[in-house]
Design a protein around this motif. Structure first.
Motif, PDB file in Angstrom:
ATOM      1  N   THR A 372       0.852  -1.192   0.000  1.00  0.00           N
ATOM      2  CA  THR A 372       0.000   0.000   0.000  1.00  0.00           C
ATOM      3  C   THR A 372       0.881   1.231   0.000  1.00  0.00           C
ATOM      4  O   THR A 372       2.022   1.198   0.485  1.00  0.00           O
ATOM      5  CB  THR A 372      -0.927   0.031   1.230  1.00  0.00           C
ATOM      6  OG1 THR A 372      -1.753   1.202   1.166  1.00  0.00           O
ATOM      7  CG2 THR A 372      -0.131   0.027   2.518  1.00  0.00           C
ATOM      8  N   THR A 373       0.356   2.317  -0.565  1.00  0.00           N
ATOM      9  CA  THR A 373       1.073   3.592  -0.502  1.00  0.00           C
ATOM     10  C   THR A 373       0.561   4.467   0.640  1.00  0.00           C
ATOM     11  O   THR A 373       1.103   5.539   0.889  1.00  0.00           O
ATOM     12  CB  THR A 373       0.923   4.361  -1.834  1.00  0.00           C
ATOM     13  OG1 THR A 373      -0.466   4.586  -2.081  1.00  0.00           O
ATOM     14  CG2 THR A 373       1.541   3.584  -2.974  1.00  0.00           C
ATOM     15  N   LEU A 376       2.852   6.424   3.309  1.00  0.00           N
ATOM     16  CA  LEU A 376       4.188   6.735   2.805  1.00  0.00           C
ATOM     17  C   LEU A 376       4.340   8.251   2.643  1.00  0.00           C
ATOM     18  O   LEU A 376       3.375   8.949   2.320  1.00  0.00           O
ATOM     19  CB  LEU A 376       4.426   6.051   1.456  1.00  0.00           C
ATOM     20  CG  LEU A 376       4.541   4.529   1.462  1.00  0.00           C
ATOM     21  CD1 LEU A 376       4.792   4.012   0.045  1.00  0.00           C
ATOM     22  CD2 LEU A 376       5.666   4.072   2.390  1.00  0.00           C
ATOM     23  N   TYR A 504       9.648   6.711  -1.913  1.00  0.00           N
ATOM     24  CA  TYR A 504       8.967   5.861  -2.895  1.00  0.00           C
ATOM     25  C   TYR A 504       8.116   6.694  -3.852  1.00  0.00           C
ATOM     26  O   TYR A 504       8.104   6.468  -5.067  1.00  0.00           O
ATOM     27  CB  TYR A 504       8.102   4.829  -2.175  1.00  0.00           C
ATOM     28  CG  TYR A 504       7.423   3.861  -3.107  1.00  0.00           C
ATOM     29  CD1 TYR A 504       8.090   2.723  -3.545  1.00  0.00           C
ATOM     30  CD2 TYR A 504       6.134   4.089  -3.568  1.00  0.00           C
ATOM     31  CE1 TYR A 504       7.477   1.839  -4.426  1.00  0.00           C
ATOM     32  CE2 TYR A 504       5.518   3.216  -4.438  1.00  0.00           C
ATOM     33  CZ  TYR A 504       6.192   2.092  -4.866  1.00  0.00           C
ATOM     34  OH  TYR A 504       5.592   1.225  -5.744  1.00  0.00           O
ATOM     35  N   LEU A 505       7.395   7.683  -3.334  1.00  0.00           N
ATOM     36  CA  LEU A 505       6.468   8.445  -4.166  1.00  0.00           C
ATOM     37  C   LEU A 505       7.148   9.524  -5.003  1.00  0.00           C
ATOM     38  O   LEU A 505       6.476  10.258  -5.727  1.00  0.00           O
ATOM     39  CB  LEU A 505       5.375   9.069  -3.299  1.00  0.00           C
ATOM     40  CG  LEU A 505       4.403   8.063  -2.661  1.00  0.00           C
ATOM     41  CD1 LEU A 505       3.334   8.785  -1.855  1.00  0.00           C
ATOM     42  CD2 LEU A 505       3.756   7.191  -3.734  1.00  0.00           C
ATOM     43  N   SER A 518      13.631   7.441  -6.285  1.00  0.00           N
ATOM     44  CA  SER A 518      12.512   6.689  -5.726  1.00  0.00           C
ATOM     45  C   SER A 518      12.930   5.318  -5.216  1.00  0.00           C
ATOM     46  O   SER A 518      12.077   4.487  -4.914  1.00  0.00           O
ATOM     47  CB  SER A 518      11.417   6.533  -6.779  1.00  0.00           C
ATOM     48  OG  SER A 518      11.878   5.802  -7.898  1.00  0.00           O
ATOM     49  N   PRO A 558       8.994   1.487   2.267  1.00  0.00           N
ATOM     50  CA  PRO A 558       7.705   0.849   1.972  1.00  0.00           C
ATOM     51  C   PRO A 558       7.723  -0.635   2.312  1.00  0.00           C
ATOM     52  O   PRO A 558       8.778  -1.245   2.464  1.00  0.00           O
ATOM     53  CB  PRO A 558       7.572   1.053   0.458  1.00  0.00           C
ATOM     54  CG  PRO A 558       8.984   1.046  -0.026  1.00  0.00           C
ATOM     55  CD  PRO A 558       9.797   1.713   1.051  1.00  0.00           C
ATOM     56  N   PRO A 685       2.505   5.642  -8.710  1.00  0.00           N
ATOM     57  CA  PRO A 685       3.165   5.138  -7.518  1.00  0.00           C
ATOM     58  C   PRO A 685       2.766   3.728  -7.148  1.00  0.00           C
ATOM     59  O   PRO A 685       3.439   3.073  -6.383  1.00  0.00           O
ATOM     60  CB  PRO A 685       2.743   6.126  -6.424  1.00  0.00           C
ATOM     61  CG  PRO A 685       1.452   6.673  -6.895  1.00  0.00           C
ATOM     62  CD  PRO A 685       1.569   6.729  -8.385  1.00  0.00           C
ATOM     63  N   GLN A 686       1.657   3.232  -7.674  1.00  0.00           N
ATOM     64  CA  GLN A 686       1.180   1.909  -7.275  1.00  0.00           C
ATOM     65  C   GLN A 686       1.522   0.914  -8.366  1.00  0.00           C
ATOM     66  O   GLN A 686       0.964   0.938  -9.442  1.00  0.00           O
ATOM     67  CB  GLN A 686      -0.322   1.951  -7.030  1.00  0.00           C
ATOM     68  CG  GLN A 686      -0.678   2.873  -5.846  1.00  0.00           C
ATOM     69  CD  GLN A 686      -2.148   3.104  -5.734  1.00  0.00           C
ATOM     70  OE1 GLN A 686      -2.880   2.906  -6.694  1.00  0.00           O
ATOM     71  NE2 GLN A 686      -2.594   3.540  -4.579  1.00  0.00           N
TER      72      GLN A 686
END
Length: 692
Positions: A372-373, A376, A504-505, A518, A558, A685-686
């Motif tokens: 999941t984001t 984050l 990450y994002l 990232s 993450p 991002p996903q």
């Protein structure tokens, strides 16, 4: 190495040591030598009567040369193929028979001959005439007809015998591009300098003038470790196919190949080992001499059906003969075949005849989808420079390519930088951290300032583990301004660059300095100095590099689906013929995102030579630094085989702007700060399956 005026070792000591070991590395090349070919060197030394003259510090020239040679030989690896030829050592006057053929191979070229070399050096005395031309002819015969071959001529005057040395050098050069003649002129006059420079020029080598200035001494102790060190590639050799059908199947890993014919693509099939993962393909190579600053090459990932998943035009660092890198990523905003297909097609192409047969390195990374984001950190904001505490700099030998870049921990390091040189260093950067790099150049002395000749450009850049350019364009408070390239004069400068915090994002951003930050891993600091064709005199400018990590290591890490871990190209050893079912298990601690940042303050070269030992050893540190060149030569030799694809190549001027990309409203229109990204559109991002 920076020295005070009170520590004034004769320039010949450093110079001869520098050039001798320079010759032990192979000639400039674009790829690794053939296995087992580390080159052959024959030293051609002046033993004429003029070597009795002063060296400028109370010693004679012969004493300075003998001391330098002894130290060099004591540091040679056992596998070094070296020989020693001396001229003017047995016949006193030109009027005596044999004076103009007075040259002897006192130690035949071979390995394990250190005792013989040391014995010959101890007997090295000034005596007779200067038959340079004939000695060069004999030295070429000593080296044989094939392989990487180097003659290093050390002379303190012009030839006193026929044949004419410059004509001999021209004739020797016709024996092949892998044979060169480097020359050291030791306290020579104008006429001798002109003659010796001609020998180096016609022999496709370099001329170095030992005039006892402290600037030249500081520079030449570094020329040996880098001037002739070739750009190196790593990876398992693989040959891309001429079309998609039948192309080799690659798992995550590190590979090497060569570009094909002009406007002819090479194809690979990249196999996912983790469902829904993001695949990244990074291509890097040395831009050939005479090539354009704008690299006409493209790296692209697509589906089997031909749908685009991501692309990149490699960015060139260091202008002519610089380092070019580019990264294509499969990550996209929407879930489609790019995110779910078992295989993607990787195409590497070019439209420049200069790139034909140029070797390149291909790195394939695989990152699992996140669970999941939610929770984050958002995409990182523009960073603000943070002052780094000063420390006593440790001496460091820089890398010339990704495989030999030394791993640095936060701190200061001192070295020198030459015109046209590209230096690489690497630093481990974790989630929640950002990388800062600062280069300081002091005001140059009169002699070096004259060689510097006006204005040059200093380029300091940051590169991601896969090859993205990641210095933050709009950083605040960076020394020297936010640009990666600054004008440099003999007054010196302080210049810094910084990356965004690793989050990450960041992949939602529009430019590579967002998307490239990232993921954690080994990031690279690249430093280069522009070269002037009108001012070819070699010099080495002292500089200090300070690197620092800001932020909390591991912050924002993450969670990946089912506890999967990323697999980076340099953490696995792929088979020469990749199997249909490559392992999805990571190997080594490099695969763990958010793992500890290694302190490499005492890091060693691949053959165990500790780079950290160089610091604080004064003049002896010079010779240890020279061993850095041999550390590179002892890296594994890999054959590089390679690729290409007809596409819309970038032309001089702005790159094509991808759909949906918008220029930042505050982005300056600066010649060193292009107003465009060099990659495909931003993506989602996903990754992979919908978050749970």
């Amino acid at each position: 190495m920076i020295r005070t005026q009170g520590y004034r070792r004769p320039a010949a000591l450093t110079l001869i040591a520098a050039v001798l070991l320079a010759g032990l590395s192979i000639a400039p090349a674009q790829a690794d030598p053939e296995p087992g070919d580390n080159g052959k060197l024959v030293m051609v030394l002046d033993s004429s009567g003029s070597m009795k003259e002063p060296a400028g510090d109370g010693q004679t020239k012969i004493v300075a040369a003998r001391t330098a040679l002894t130290r060099v030989v004591n540091k040679l690896p056992e596998g070094a193929q070296v020989g020693l030829r001396v001229y003017g050592a047995t016949v006193f006057k030109r009027s005596q028979p044999g004076a103009c053929t007075d040259t002897q191979l006192t130690v035949p070229i071979g390995t394990g001959n250190r005792p013989q070399l040391l014995s010959a050096i101890a007997k090295y005395k000034p005596y007779g005439e200067t038959p340079i031309g004939y000695s060069l002819q004999q030295a070429a015969k000593d080296l044989g007809p094939s392989g990487q071959r180097t003659i290093v001529l050390v002379s303190d005057g012009e030839a006193t015998c026929a044949p004419e040395p410059c004509e001999v050098a021209r004739s020797i050069a016709k024996q092949g591009i892998d044979l060169k003649i480097d020359v050291v002129g030791f306290r020579v006059g104008a006429k001798a300098r002109s003659q010796l420079q001609c020998v180096a020029r016609e022999g496709r080598g370099d001329y170095y003038d030992a005039d006892s200035t402290i600037d030249l001494e500081a520079g030449l102790d570094r020329l040996s470790t880098r001037a002739f060190r070739p750009f190196r590639l790593s990876g398992t050799p693989v040959e891309g196919g001429p079309q998609q059908e039948g192309a080799p199947v690659l798992a995550p890993g590190l590979y090497s190949d060569k570009f094909g014919a002009e406007k002819v693509a090479k194809y690979y099939l990249v196999k996912r080992t983790i469902a829904g993962s993001t695949l990244r393909a990074g291509v890097s190579f040395r831009n050939p001499a005479g090539g354009s600053d704008v690299v006409e090459s493209k790296t692209q990932l697509s589906t089997i059906e031909g749908d685009d998943c991501g692309w990149s035009y490699p960015h060139n660092y260091g202008s002519d003969e610089g380092l070019a890198t580019g990264v294509a990523s499969s990550w996209k905003e929407t879930q489609d075949e790019c995110a779910t297909a078992d295989q993607l097609v990787l195409t590497v192409s070019h439209g420049d005849k200069q790139l034909v047969a140029t070797p390149f390195e291909l790195r394939i990374d695989e990152e699992p989808p996140v669970s999941t984001t939610t929770g984050l950190p958002d995409e990182a904001e523009e960073p603000t420079w943070k002052s780094m505490p000063g420390s006593t700099p440790r001496e460091i030998v820089p890398g010339s390519s990704f495989p030999d870049a030394p791993l640095l921990s936060p701190g200061s390091y001192k070295t020198t930088l030459m015109p046209g040189e590209v230096q690489l260093y690497k630093v481990k950067v974790d989630w929640g951290q950002r990388l800062q790099a600062q280069v300081s150049v002091p005001q140059l002395g009169a002699a070096m300032g004259k060689a510097f000749d006006g204005i040059r450009y200093l380029d300091v850049n940051l590169i991601s583990p896969t090859g993205d350019e990641v210095y933050a364009t709009f950083a605040k408070g960076a020394p020297g301004g936010a640009y990666k390239k600054v004008a440099l004069t003999s007054r010196g400068t302080v210049h810094g660059v910084v990356s965004k915090e690793i989050r990450y994002l960041n992949r939602t951003g529009a430019n590579s300095y967002n998307t490239g930050t990232s993921q954690p891993g080994e990031y690279y600091v690249l430093v280069s100095l522009s070269k002037k064709t009108q001012a070819p005199q070699p010099f080495a400018m002292p500089m200090t590099l300070t690197v620092g990590l800001q932020g909390t290591a591991g912050a924002g890490k993450p969670e990946y689906v089912d506890g999967a871990m990323p697999v980076s190209g340099d953490s696995v050893t792929p088979s020469a013929t990749p199997t249909d079912e490559p392992s999805d298990k990571p190997s080594g601690d490099k695969t763990e995102a958010g793992g500890p940042v290694q302190d490499s303050g005492s890091s060693s070269s691949d053959d165990g030579t500790p780079v950290g030992l160089i610091a604080g050893l004064g003049g002896g540190g010079v010779l240890l630094a020279l061993l850095g060149a041999w550390a590179v030569l002892r890296l594994r030799n890999k054959n590089a085989v390679a690729t290409a694809h007809p596409a819309s190549y970038p032309q001089p001027g702005p790159y094509p702007q991808p759909s949906g990309w918008q220029q930042h409203p505050n982005q300056p229109n600066h010649p060193n700060q292009p107003n465009y990204p060099n990659q495909g559109p931003p993506q989602n991002p996903q990754q992979g399956p919908a978050p749970r």
